[in-house]
Design a protein around this motif. Structure first.
Motif, mmCIF file in Angstrom:
data_model
loop_
_atom_site.group_PDB
_atom_site.id
_atom_site.type_symbol
_atom_site.label_atom_id
_atom_site.label_comp_id
_atom_site.label_asym_id
_atom_site.label_seq_id
_atom_site.Cartn_x
_atom_site.Cartn_y
_atom_site.Cartn_z
ATOM 1 N N GLY A 183 0.812 -1.076 -0.060
ATOM 2 C CA GLY A 183 0.023 0.077 -0.135
ATOM 3 C C GLY A 183 0.878 1.256 -0.285
ATOM 4 N N GLY A 184 0.645 2.414 0.996
ATOM 5 C CA GLY A 184 1.289 3.473 0.847
ATOM 6 C C GLY A 184 1.587 3.849 2.283
ATOM 7 N N ALA A 185 2.723 4.650 2.462
ATOM 8 C CA ALA A 185 3.076 5.109 3.700
ATOM 9 C C ALA A 185 4.025 6.220 3.704
ATOM 10 N N PHE A 186 4.005 7.172 4.653
ATOM 11 C CA PHE A 186 5.050 8.408 4.634
ATOM 12 C C PHE A 186 5.896 7.806 5.793
ATOM 13 N N PHE A 187 7.291 8.220 5.533
ATOM 14 C CA PHE A 187 8.239 7.812 6.391
ATOM 15 C C PHE A 187 8.947 8.721 6.862
ATOM 16 N N ASP A 188 9.382 8.994 8.276
ATOM 17 C CA ASP A 188 10.090 10.128 8.682
ATOM 18 C C ASP A 188 11.475 9.318 9.314
ATOM 19 N N VAL A 189 12.534 9.184 8.703
ATOM 20 C CA VAL A 189 13.734 8.437 9.205
ATOM 21 C C VAL A 189 14.673 8.935 9.953
ATOM 22 N N LYS A 191 18.337 9.553 11.205
ATOM 23 C CA LYS A 191 19.583 9.407 10.374
ATOM 24 C C LYS A 191 20.672 8.314 11.209
ATOM 25 N N ASN A 192 21.244 7.815 10.469
ATOM 26 C CA ASN A 192 21.919 6.531 10.929
ATOM 27 C C ASN A 192 22.939 6.174 9.713
ATOM 28 N N PRO A 193 24.150 6.712 9.263
ATOM 29 C CA PRO A 193 25.075 6.413 8.038
ATOM 30 C C PRO A 193 25.274 5.129 8.133
ATOM 31 N N ASP A 194 25.407 4.496 9.358
ATOM 32 C CA ASP A 194 26.067 3.112 9.530
ATOM 33 C C ASP A 194 24.894 2.022 9.404
ATOM 34 N N ARG A 195 23.547 2.362 9.170
ATOM 35 C CA ARG A 195 22.548 1.642 9.239
ATOM 36 C C ARG A 195 21.494 2.073 8.152
ATOM 37 N N PRO A 196 21.675 1.764 6.849
ATOM 38 C CA PRO A 196 20.834 2.226 5.746
ATOM 39 C C PRO A 196 19.360 1.753 5.948
ATOM 40 N N PHE A 197 18.438 2.653 5.757
ATOM 41 C CA PHE A 197 17.117 2.378 6.007
ATOM 42 C C PHE A 197 16.303 2.102 4.479
ATOM 43 N N LYS A 198 15.798 0.942 4.228
ATOM 44 C CA LYS A 198 15.201 0.499 2.903
ATOM 45 C C LYS A 198 13.664 0.118 2.990
ATOM 46 N N VAL A 199 12.990 0.406 2.163
ATOM 47 C CA VAL A 199 11.692 0.142 2.136
ATOM 48 C C VAL A 199 11.348 -0.658 0.657
ATOM 49 N N GLU A 202 6.577 -4.239 -4.179
ATOM 50 C CA GLU A 202 6.504 -5.147 -5.186
ATOM 51 C C GLU A 202 7.593 -4.752 -6.225
ATOM 52 N N ASN A 203 7.576 -3.422 -6.458
ATOM 53 C CA ASN A 203 8.422 -3.100 -7.734
ATOM 54 C C ASN A 203 9.778 -2.488 -7.362
ATOM 55 N N VAL A 204 10.005 -1.585 -6.418
ATOM 56 C CA VAL A 204 11.121 -0.957 -6.170
ATOM 57 C C VAL A 204 11.706 -1.091 -4.840
ATOM 58 N N VAL A 205 12.792 -0.598 -4.764
ATOM 59 C CA VAL A 205 13.536 -0.521 -3.588
ATOM 60 C C VAL A 205 14.065 1.121 -3.108
ATOM 61 N N THR A 206 13.533 1.455 -2.105
ATOM 62 C CA THR A 206 13.865 2.871 -1.921
ATOM 63 C C THR A 206 14.888 2.987 -0.415
ATOM 64 N N GLN A 207 16.065 3.659 -0.777
ATOM 65 C CA GLN A 207 17.019 3.382 0.247
ATOM 66 C C GLN A 207 17.575 4.912 0.675
ATOM 67 N N VAL A 208 17.502 4.961 1.842
ATOM 68 C CA VAL A 208 17.986 6.275 2.580
ATOM 69 C C VAL A 208 18.813 6.191 3.729
ATOM 70 N N GLY A 231 15.874 15.731 2.562
ATOM 71 C CA GLY A 231 16.813 14.708 2.521
ATOM 72 C C GLY A 231 16.790 14.304 0.940
ATOM 73 N N LYS A 232 17.396 13.115 0.635
ATOM 74 C CA LYS A 232 17.439 12.472 -0.489
ATOM 75 C C LYS A 232 17.318 11.085 -0.396
ATOM 76 N N VAL A 233 16.780 10.310 -1.444
ATOM 77 C CA VAL A 233 16.635 8.857 -1.299
ATOM 78 C C VAL A 233 17.409 8.409 -2.696
ATOM 79 N N GLU A 234 17.593 6.848 -2.773
ATOM 80 C CA GLU A 234 18.060 6.350 -4.165
ATOM 81 C C GLU A 234 16.902 5.214 -4.176
ATOM 82 N N VAL A 235 16.544 5.228 -5.713
ATOM 83 C CA VAL A 235 15.475 4.067 -5.828
ATOM 84 C C VAL A 235 15.991 3.334 -6.947
ATOM 85 N N SER A 236 15.674 2.268 -6.841
ATOM 86 C CA SER A 236 16.050 1.110 -8.093
ATOM 87 C C SER A 236 14.800 0.280 -8.237
ATOM 88 N N ALA A 237 14.730 -0.364 -9.385
ATOM 89 C CA ALA A 237 13.752 -1.282 -9.656
ATOM 90 C C ALA A 237 14.190 -2.797 -8.974
#
Length: 357
Positions: A183-189, A191-199, A202-208, A231-237
């Motif tokens: 479904g859908g969700a808003f995330f407020d993450v 910060k922890n540079p040593d532990r990436p946060f991934k969502v 089914e289609n994509v991976v979003t990493q911040v 901030g910024k995020v990286e998105v990949s299929a």
């Protein structure tokens, strides 16, 4: 032939062969037809989504509820169905009657949160695939209400779930912080540079590393949208790597990934918000270079605005703005100098012949 779908209920869709071929991606022509049909019949969207959920549940190979719990829940649910909808199940083709009775019970259990209380996500409706392995200790948070639901995760990060949405996380995070989203969700993450946060969807991976953003997948169109607030995020299929580097999103940018076309489109969001907020609510300009306004807009909204400084060097403007939106200000600034603003790949391009008349 297809006119019959106008009167279909959720169970009618779920027992239709052509509909099931679309849900389970067995025929490309089914995908083309149903994607178009749902867009043309928005009044049937709710029934279609319920049917999709129903089929995903039935596709499961395992269920964490005990046989006794399943039996008791089904009996209670079928009694409720029969009481509220007399004769409804009997309209289902005979070959599917028993099948649908159990399916309808499973669907209602999910909608009222029963499955969530038992952490009963399964492989069929797990968009992460191998990310969730049998025996691992996971927590499931579901939003079965009509409003948003806020969840605070182990590290202090927040997830605000849309209605009819769910997330699943490991009870204890080790290394990367992984969230599986339906479904859908808003995330407020946090910060922890040593532990990436991934969502994962089914289609994509979003990493911040630390930011706030929104991820949502439409169950009908199968499009996933990622929108960045800070901030910024990286998105990949997830399933197939796209040519070139992964997409990097900055504030007020979004991507829409289409599973059918395997295309990731980057754009400026429909309603940009100020990233650098100021206590000053009215901005007055008297005979200032137009480029100065573009530069200030870029800083306030973190949206890249590209223009030819030499061409616009002689263009000056007098104006004041208070409650106008980003797009309204851009339009009002461009109009006096006969300039146009075009959006492409998450940036704004100003086209103008200048002011040397």
């Amino acid at each position: 032939m297809f006119e019959k779908y106008r009167n279909f209920s959720a169970e009618d869709f779920a027992t239709d062969d052509f509909f099931r071929e679309w849900v389970f991606a067995k025929r490309s022509d089914a995908n083309i037809f149903w994607t178009k049909w749902v867009k043309e019949h928005p009044e049937k969207r709710e029934e279609v989504i319920q049917a999709i959920m129903l089929l995903k549940i039935l596709q499961s190979e395992e269920n964490e509820l005990s046989p006794a719990e399943i039996g008791n829940a089904i009996e209670r649910t079928l009694h409720k169905i029969g009481k509220n909808n007399p004769g409804r199940i009997s309209r289902t083709p005979p070959a599917y009657q028993k099948w649908f009775r159990y399916a309808a019970a499973a669907l209602i259990l999910v909608l009222i949160g029963w499955a969530g209380s038992k952490n009963s996500w399964n492989r069929a409706n797990d968009p992460a695939g191998l990310a969730i392995r049998p025996g691992e200790d996971w927590l499931t948070y579901e939003n079965t209400g009509q409003g948003e639901r806020q969840v605070t995760l182990e590290d202090g990060s927040r997830a605000v779930l849309d209605p009819e949405s769910s997330i699943r996380v490991r009870r204890q995070w080790h290394g990367e912080r992984l969230v599986v989203l339906l479904g859908g969700a808003f995330f407020d993450v946090v910060k922890n540079p040593d532990r990436p946060f991934k969502v994962l969807t089914e289609n994509v991976v979003t990493q911040v590393l630390g930011t706030s953003f929104k991820v949502a997948t439409d169950p009908v169109t199968r499009q996933t949208k990622v929108r960045v607030v800070t901030g910024k995020v990286e998105v990949s299929a997830r399933n197939k790597p796209l040519p070139g580097p992964n997409t990097i999103l900055y504030p007020n940018q979004e991507i829409v990934y289409s599973q059918d076309d395997e295309v990731m489109q980057k754009a400026v969001v429909e309603h940009p918000v100020e990233v650098r907020k100021s206590e000053q609510r009215e901005f007055v300009y008297e005979g200032v270079p137009i480029g100065q306004i573009f530069d200030e807009l870029e800083k306030r909204y973190a949206v890249k605005i590209r223009y030819d400084r030499e061409t616009l060097a002689d263009c000056q403007i007098t104006a004041s703005f208070s409650n106008e939106s980003f797009w309204e200000i851009l339009s009002l600034v461009c109009r006096p100098v006969r300039a146009t603003a075009e959006e492409k790949d998450g940036e704004i391009f100003i086209r103008s012949s200048g002011c040397r008349f």
